[in-house]
Enzyme design. Structure first.
Site, mmCIF file in Angstrom:
data_model
loop_
_atom_site.group_PDB
_atom_site.id
_atom_site.type_symbol
_atom_site.label_atom_id
_atom_site.label_comp_id
_atom_site.label_asym_id
_atom_site.label_seq_id
_atom_site.Cartn_x
_atom_site.Cartn_y
_atom_site.Cartn_z
ATOM 1 N N ASP A 338 79.490 -33.409 -1.992
ATOM 2 C CA ASP A 338 78.449 -33.654 -0.929
ATOM 3 C C ASP A 338 77.302 -34.761 -1.455
ATOM 4 O O ASP A 338 77.342 -34.584 -2.495
ATOM 5 C CB ASP A 338 77.688 -32.208 -0.679
ATOM 6 C CG ASP A 338 76.598 -32.453 0.236
ATOM 7 O OD1 ASP A 338 76.556 -33.081 1.393
ATOM 8 O OD2 ASP A 338 75.263 -32.174 -0.111
ATOM 9 N N LYS A 339 76.651 -35.350 -0.338
ATOM 10 C CA LYS A 339 75.732 -36.472 -0.881
ATOM 11 C C LYS A 339 74.520 -35.708 -1.294
ATOM 12 O O LYS A 339 73.755 -35.771 -2.359
ATOM 13 C CB LYS A 339 75.691 -37.400 0.063
ATOM 14 C CG LYS A 339 74.623 -38.627 -0.567
ATOM 15 C CD LYS A 339 74.448 -39.524 0.882
ATOM 16 C CE LYS A 339 73.643 -39.253 1.976
ATOM 17 N NZ LYS A 339 72.079 -38.913 1.395
ATOM 18 N N THR A 488 79.388 -36.913 3.840
ATOM 19 C CA THR A 488 78.244 -36.510 4.101
ATOM 20 C C THR A 488 77.914 -36.589 5.635
ATOM 21 O O THR A 488 78.644 -37.353 6.352
ATOM 22 C CB THR A 488 77.281 -37.751 3.309
ATOM 23 O OG1 THR A 488 75.728 -37.599 3.963
ATOM 24 C CG2 THR A 488 77.685 -38.833 3.807
ATOM 25 N N GLY A 489 76.871 -36.265 6.115
ATOM 26 C CA GLY A 489 76.534 -36.140 7.471
ATOM 27 C C GLY A 489 75.645 -37.237 7.857
ATOM 28 O O GLY A 489 75.338 -37.433 8.873
ATOM 29 N N ASP A 535 75.707 -28.068 -1.846
ATOM 30 C CA ASP A 535 74.375 -27.284 -2.071
ATOM 31 C C ASP A 535 73.986 -26.805 -0.511
ATOM 32 O O ASP A 535 72.989 -25.978 -1.044
ATOM 33 C CB ASP A 535 73.614 -28.116 -2.740
ATOM 34 C CG ASP A 535 72.851 -29.099 -1.949
ATOM 35 O OD1 ASP A 535 73.391 -29.612 -0.974
ATOM 36 O OD2 ASP A 535 71.421 -29.199 -2.076
ATOM 37 N N ASP A 539 77.513 -26.835 3.757
ATOM 38 C CA ASP A 539 78.842 -27.170 2.926
ATOM 39 C C ASP A 539 79.512 -25.848 2.418
ATOM 40 O O ASP A 539 80.685 -25.721 2.054
ATOM 41 C CB ASP A 539 78.124 -27.523 1.286
ATOM 42 C CG ASP A 539 77.523 -29.004 1.361
ATOM 43 O OD1 ASP A 539 77.884 -29.931 2.160
ATOM 44 O OD2 ASP A 539 76.511 -29.063 0.714
#
Length: 648
Positions: A338-339, A488-489, A535, A539
């Site tokens: 995840d970013k 990522t969103g 995190d 996610d």
């Protein structure tokens, strides 16, 4: 189960002490003599019976369950070993000629109970992930009455069409649409967006997101199971239930040992009776075969390595929640990060200061920091932090006020200063064209403009700061032959900038929260083992869907509860360490399993009496000693994991 195994272990261990103390063989070994008294055999039988029926109960019932399912395994072999030993010793106690070995039975039960206790403790149910998700929602909402007054009501009493007031800093209670007010909303925990999103009339808001600097009125659109958060909960539950249960190597070994023990023991009994030996002699050979085959070492082979590796992992800041997933980490081929909050710090930081006219970068940043020092907005915090880190001096503004959704204004050093968004410039007809600003905006960075007396004097670009540890983590993973990806969103521009900066193999941008788990499925469909590192709430389904879910410890409780492994230190550089430790752990497991089962290739024939004509005959007691020796070897080998884990 954890509490049951713990209780049974300690109770069984307590009653094993007199069993061992009353055993003549043990007395002879330690003191050179035996201590006999009237009824000691029966007292020994009583204590051994307590250990057998109380401590051995889970294995006896497990044996029945495995027979019903026609999948004999560990429970079958343990139950067979302790039952044959106990029944034979009981018969000897009440008149059959032979030697009792209640102590072997009792200690075997103790060891296997300890192994089961350790194993069950290492596997923590993920049901608390759902509880953590529910806990994100506020318990009450400020519902507006028709007359404009406010009443606080539980969320369960809200219905579509109701209007609720959300004050600055509060959580949005339900999914809805803003009908009055303008603000910024922090959706990072839900959608993974790294920066607050500007929201105004007509814009949708998500329940559990955090309102920014202004009060808003929200019309309720979805409640209960229809809300976004409820759908995330459903995805987590679905992924948990669909996860296949991989069979442990120990279970497979136990199945083979079960077959070997039954076949070899029965063949031994029949062979010696056929050759004319007495039943006592034949039954002793049978018992010796079963005892020497029983999984004393096998009971320790996996759980003990798990205990050692868990302790090593804890020292490295790794919390292992799911043992099977941790074992599978050795085969990871792709790691998806995840970013926001994982590869990045999850907070705004200044990346570029663009000065114009007669103003230097330091002056531009100092003026902006002076004004923003009175704001709670994340962008303001990033500017103030950057100025402080650069050692710039700035005074508090004489006046300050927010421009809802557009920035802030105030008086700094007697001058009218504004720090505003590009939207403010457009609304007020202020033209600005600079290739440095265009480049920063093209990279998806947030750019704010500094105005003094309504004249643009500079611009400040901010972005989610990339963790310095991320580069080292990715370098190590690539050196291990593992692909690295990001999901990522955030916008494609932001994702492309981060991916290029970190030299990722691939990235997925603008992925809606409920699509992250599907992206993980797509990657897994390529035939590769996938680890997901994240995190946020958004996610959680992806963490569960991945072969190995890894949560950043500083993240949300939801992500932590849904993950298989937690990085307590929040350091992405620990991800390669997970793979290394998993590989070393698996190697020790295989070595222990080979020993725990392989030594039987020699021990079983000797126990059956193939060397009898050469004067070599193992008694049940000697068989138990060999069995215990194999346990010691397994224990020592497990401890060596600390020495060799870094060489994987």
């Amino acid at each position: 189960m954890v509490e049951d195994y713990r209780r049974r272990f300690w109770v069984s261990l307590l009653f094993t002490i007199p069993v061992v103390a009353f055993t003549p063989l043990i007395q002879q070994f330690f003191t050179g003599r035996t201590f006999e008294f009237v009824g000691e055999h029966y007292l020994l039988f009583v204590f051994a019976s307590i250990v057998f029926f109380y401590g051995g109960w889970p294995f006896l019932t497990g044996f029945i369950d495995e027979l019903r399912s026609r999948q004999p395994g560990m429970m079958t072999l343990i139950a067979l070993a302790i039952s044959v030993a106990y029944i034979y010793s009981s018969l000897v106690t009440f008149g059959l000629a032979g030697t009792v070995f209640f102590w072997e039975t009792a200690t075997l039960i103790d060891v296997v109970l300890l192994g089961q206790w350790i194993e069950t403790r290492s596997v923590i149910g993920a049901s608390r992930a759902l509880e953590a998700l529910v806990a994100l929602m506020p318990s009450d909402a400020h519902r507006l009455r028709p007359d404009g007054s406010i009443e606080d009501v539980p969320l369960a009493k809200l219905s579509p069409g109701d209007r609720v007031l959300v004050k600055p800093g509060e959580k949005v209670p339900v999914d809805g649409r803003i009908v009055e007010g303008r603000t910024t909303v922090n959706q990072a925990l839900l959608t993974g967006e790294s920066r607050p999103v500007e929201k105004g009339e007509g814009d949708a808001v998500i329940g559990a997101s955090i309102n920014g600097e202004s009060a808003i009125t929200v019309a309720v659109e979805k409640t209960g199971k229809d809300t976004y958060l409820s759908q995330v909960i459903h995805l987590v539950r679905e992924a948990q239930e669909s996860r296949s249960r991989t069979q442990d190597l120990a279970d497979k070994a136990a199945q083979w040992l079960t077959i070997i023990a039954v076949v070899a023991g029965t063949a031994t009994l029949g062979a010696w009776l056929t050759y004319g030996e007495t039943f006592q002699f034949a039954i002793e050979r049978l018992v010796t075969v079963v005892v020497i085959t029983c999984p004393h070492a096998l009971g320790f082979a996996i759980p003990l390595v798990v205990a050692v590796s868990t302790a090593l992992a804890a020292a490295d800041g790794l919390l292992i929640r799911d043992r099977q997933a941790f074992e599978q980490a050795r085969a990871i081929q792709t790691v998806v990060f995840d970013k926001t909050g994982t590869l990045t710090e999850g907070r705004f930081g200044v990346t570029d200061v663009i000065a114009l006219a007669d103003h230097s970068e330091a002056d531009t940043l100092a003026v902006a920091a002076s004004l923003e020092s009175r704001s709670e907005h994340p962008i303001a915090a990033g500017i103030v932090r950057a100025a402080s880190e650069r050692g710039l001096q700035f005074a508090a503004p004489a006046e300050f006020s927010a421009i809802p959704g557009k920035g802030a204004r105030g008086i700094v050093n007697g001058k009218n200063v504004k720090v505003v968004s590009s939207g403010f410039l457009i609304e007020n007809g202020l033209a600005f064209d600079d290739r440095r600003v265009a480049r920063a905006q093209g990279e998806g960075k947030t750019v704010v403009f500094v105005l003094i007396e309504d004249q643009i004097v500079g611009a400040i670009a901010l972005a989610d700061i990339i963790r310095s540890e991320s580069r080292e983590a990715l370098r190590q993973l690539k050196a291990m032959g593992i692909q690295t990806m990001m999901i990522t969103g955030d916008s494609r521009a932001v994702a492309q900038w981060v991916a290029k900066d970190l030299a990722l193999d691939d990235y997925f941008a603008e992925v809606l929260p409920d699509q992250k788990s599907f992206k993980i499925k797509e990657i897994k469909a390529r035939g590769v083992a996938v680890a997901m590192v994240g995190d946020g709430v958004n996610d959680a389904p992806a963490l569960v869907e991945a072969d190995v879910g890894i949560a950043i410890g500083a993240g949300t409780d939801v992500a932590i509860e849904a993950a298989d492994i937690v990085l307590v230190s929040s350091d992405p550089a620990e991800v390669p360490e997970i793979v290394r430790l998993s590989r070393a752990t698996y190697r020790k497991m295989v070595q222990n399993l080979w020993w725990a089962t392989g030594y039987n290739a020699i021990a079983i024939p000797l126990a059956a009496g193939v060397a009898y004509k050469f004067g070599v005959l193992l008694s049940p007691a000697i068989g138990a000693v060999l069995m215990s020796a194999s346990t010691i070897v397994v224990a020592i080998n497990a401890q060596l994991l600390a020495r060799f884990k870094s060489t994987s």
